[in-house]
Write a protein that holds these residues in place. Structure first.
Motif, short mmCIF file in Angstrom:
data_model
loop_
_atom_site.label_atom_id
_atom_site.label_comp_id
_atom_site.label_asym_id
_atom_site.label_seq_id
_atom_site.Cartn_x
_atom_site.Cartn_y
_atom_site.Cartn_z
N GLU A 23 0.83 -1.20 0.00
CA GLU A 23 0.00 0.00 0.00
C GLU A 23 0.87 1.25 0.00
OE1 GLU A 23 -3.77 1.77 2.48
OE2 GLU A 23 -2.09 0.95 3.63
N ARG A 24 1.89 1.26 0.83
CA ARG A 24 2.79 2.41 0.92
C ARG A 24 3.47 2.66 -0.43
NH1 ARG A 24 6.02 1.04 5.33
NH2 ARG A 24 4.35 1.89 6.60
N ASP A 25 3.92 1.58 -1.06
CA ASP A 25 4.59 1.71 -2.36
C ASP A 25 3.62 2.28 -3.40
OD1 ASP A 25 6.73 1.19 -4.34
OD2 ASP A 25 5.30 -0.31 -5.09
N LEU A 26 2.42 1.76 -3.44
CA LEU A 26 1.43 2.27 -4.41
C LEU A 26 1.07 3.72 -4.13
CD1 LEU A 26 -0.82 -0.90 -4.65
CD2 LEU A 26 0.46 0.14 -6.55
N ARG A 27 0.91 4.07 -2.87
CA ARG A 27 0.58 5.47 -2.54
C ARG A 27 1.74 6.41 -2.91
NH1 ARG A 27 -4.15 6.05 -0.37
NH2 ARG A 27 -5.13 4.38 0.80
N ASN A 28 2.96 5.97 -2.66
CA ASN A 28 4.12 6.80 -3.04
C ASN A 28 4.17 7.00 -4.55
OD1 ASN A 28 5.01 7.17 -0.41
ND2 ASN A 28 6.46 5.47 -0.49
N ARG A 29 3.88 5.94 -5.30
CA ARG A 29 3.89 6.06 -6.75
C ARG A 29 2.72 6.90 -7.26
NH1 ARG A 29 4.13 0.61 -9.42
NH2 ARG A 29 3.54 -0.30 -7.44
N SER A 30 1.64 6.92 -6.50
CA SER A 30 0.45 7.67 -6.95
C SER A 30 0.71 9.17 -6.95
CB SER A 30 -0.76 7.35 -6.07
OG SER A 30 -0.65 7.96 -4.81
N THR A 31 1.67 9.62 -6.16
CA THR A 31 1.97 11.05 -6.11
C THR A 31 3.05 11.45 -7.11
OG1 THR A 31 3.60 10.75 -4.34
CG2 THR A 31 1.32 11.20 -3.68
N GLY A 32 3.57 10.48 -7.84
CA GLY A 32 4.59 10.77 -8.85
C GLY A 32 3.99 11.42 -10.08
N ARG A 41 -4.41 1.31 -9.57
CA ARG A 41 -5.48 1.87 -8.72
C ARG A 41 -6.40 0.76 -8.22
NH1 ARG A 41 -5.15 5.98 -12.53
NH2 ARG A 41 -6.92 5.18 -13.72
N SER A 42 -6.70 -0.17 -9.10
CA SER A 42 -7.52 -1.31 -8.71
C SER A 42 -6.80 -2.16 -7.65
CB SER A 42 -7.83 -2.16 -9.95
OG SER A 42 -8.54 -3.31 -9.59
N ARG A 43 -5.51 -2.37 -7.84
CA ARG A 43 -4.74 -3.14 -6.87
C ARG A 43 -4.70 -2.42 -5.53
NH1 ARG A 43 -3.76 -7.73 -4.54
NH2 ARG A 43 -1.88 -7.58 -3.29
N LEU A 44 -4.55 -1.10 -5.53
CA LEU A 44 -4.54 -0.33 -4.29
C LEU A 44 -5.86 -0.52 -3.54
CD1 LEU A 44 -3.28 1.66 -2.30
CD2 LEU A 44 -4.06 3.53 -3.79
N ARG A 45 -6.95 -0.47 -4.24
CA ARG A 45 -8.26 -0.67 -3.62
C ARG A 45 -8.37 -2.08 -3.02
NH1 ARG A 45 -11.64 0.29 -0.31
NH2 ARG A 45 -13.76 -0.36 -0.71
N THR A 46 -7.89 -3.07 -3.76
CA THR A 46 -7.89 -4.45 -3.27
C THR A 46 -7.04 -4.59 -2.02
OG1 THR A 46 -8.25 -5.33 -5.50
CG2 THR A 46 -7.28 -6.84 -3.88
N VAL A 47 -5.87 -3.96 -2.02
CA VAL A 47 -4.98 -4.00 -0.86
C VAL A 47 -5.63 -3.34 0.35
CG1 VAL A 47 -2.78 -3.08 0.05
CG2 VAL A 47 -2.84 -4.21 -2.18
N GLU A 48 -6.29 -2.21 0.13
CA GLU A 48 -6.97 -1.52 1.24
C GLU A 48 -8.05 -2.40 1.87
OE1 GLU A 48 -6.55 3.09 -0.36
OE2 GLU A 48 -8.29 1.90 -0.93
N VAL A 49 -8.83 -3.04 1.04
CA VAL A 49 -9.91 -3.90 1.54
C VAL A 49 -9.31 -5.11 2.27
CG1 VAL A 49 -11.77 -5.47 0.84
CG2 VAL A 49 -11.61 -3.18 -0.15
N ARG A 50 -8.30 -5.72 1.68
CA ARG A 50 -7.67 -6.89 2.29
C ARG A 50 -7.06 -6.52 3.64
NH1 ARG A 50 -8.21 -11.38 3.86
NH2 ARG A 50 -6.45 -12.77 3.89
N LEU A 51 -6.46 -5.34 3.73
CA LEU A 51 -5.92 -4.88 5.02
C LEU A 51 -7.02 -4.76 6.07
CD1 LEU A 51 -3.25 -2.12 4.32
CD2 LEU A 51 -3.03 -4.04 5.90
N ASP A 52 -8.13 -4.16 5.70
CA ASP A 52 -9.26 -4.04 6.62
C ASP A 52 -9.71 -5.42 7.08
OD1 ASP A 52 -9.23 -1.29 6.32
OD2 ASP A 52 -10.94 -1.23 4.95
N GLN A 53 -9.78 -6.37 6.16
CA GLN A 53 -10.21 -7.72 6.50
C GLN A 53 -9.21 -8.42 7.44
OE1 GLN A 53 -10.73 -8.98 2.39
NE2 GLN A 53 -12.92 -9.30 2.77
N CYS A 54 -7.94 -8.24 7.18
CA CYS A 54 -6.91 -8.86 8.04
C CYS A 54 -6.94 -8.29 9.45
CB CYS A 54 -5.52 -8.69 7.42
SG CYS A 54 -5.20 -9.73 5.99
#
Length: 87
Positions: A23-32, A41-54
């Motif tokens: 997530e951190r890597d994707l967010r850092n790249r999103s500001t580039g 973007r789709s992967r970031l959303r999936t990671v966010e949801v999976r983190l919430d679930q974990c």
């Protein structure tokens, strides 16, 4: 907590750590300059949801154990049940 339960919790925590790093890597790249691709973007959303679930699963397991119940009764809840959860 027996060794099996400890291993399960360590696996969940390791998974959380990996997802946080991604997530951190994707967010850092999103500001580039180029931002994220549609797939990223789709992967970031999936990671966010999976983190919430974990996080939710880990909290469920710990609560069950605290109250003398079987932590293996905890289940991964659907995304809409845990969405926006911050552990």
């Amino acid at each position: 907590m027996d060794d099996r339960e400890r291993d399960i919790e360590h696996d969940i925590i390791d998974n959380i750590g990996g997802l946080i790093a991604e997530e951190r890597d994707l967010r850092n790249r999103s500001t580039g300059e180029s931002g994220l691709s549609e797939d990223e973007r789709s992967r970031l959303r999936t990671v966010e949801v999976r983190l919430d679930q974990c996080w939710d699963l880990l909290r469920q397991r710990r609560a069950l154990r605290e109250f003398g119940e079987d932590p293996s009764a905890a289940t991964v809840r659907p995304a809409d049940a845990v969405e926006g959860y911050r552990g």
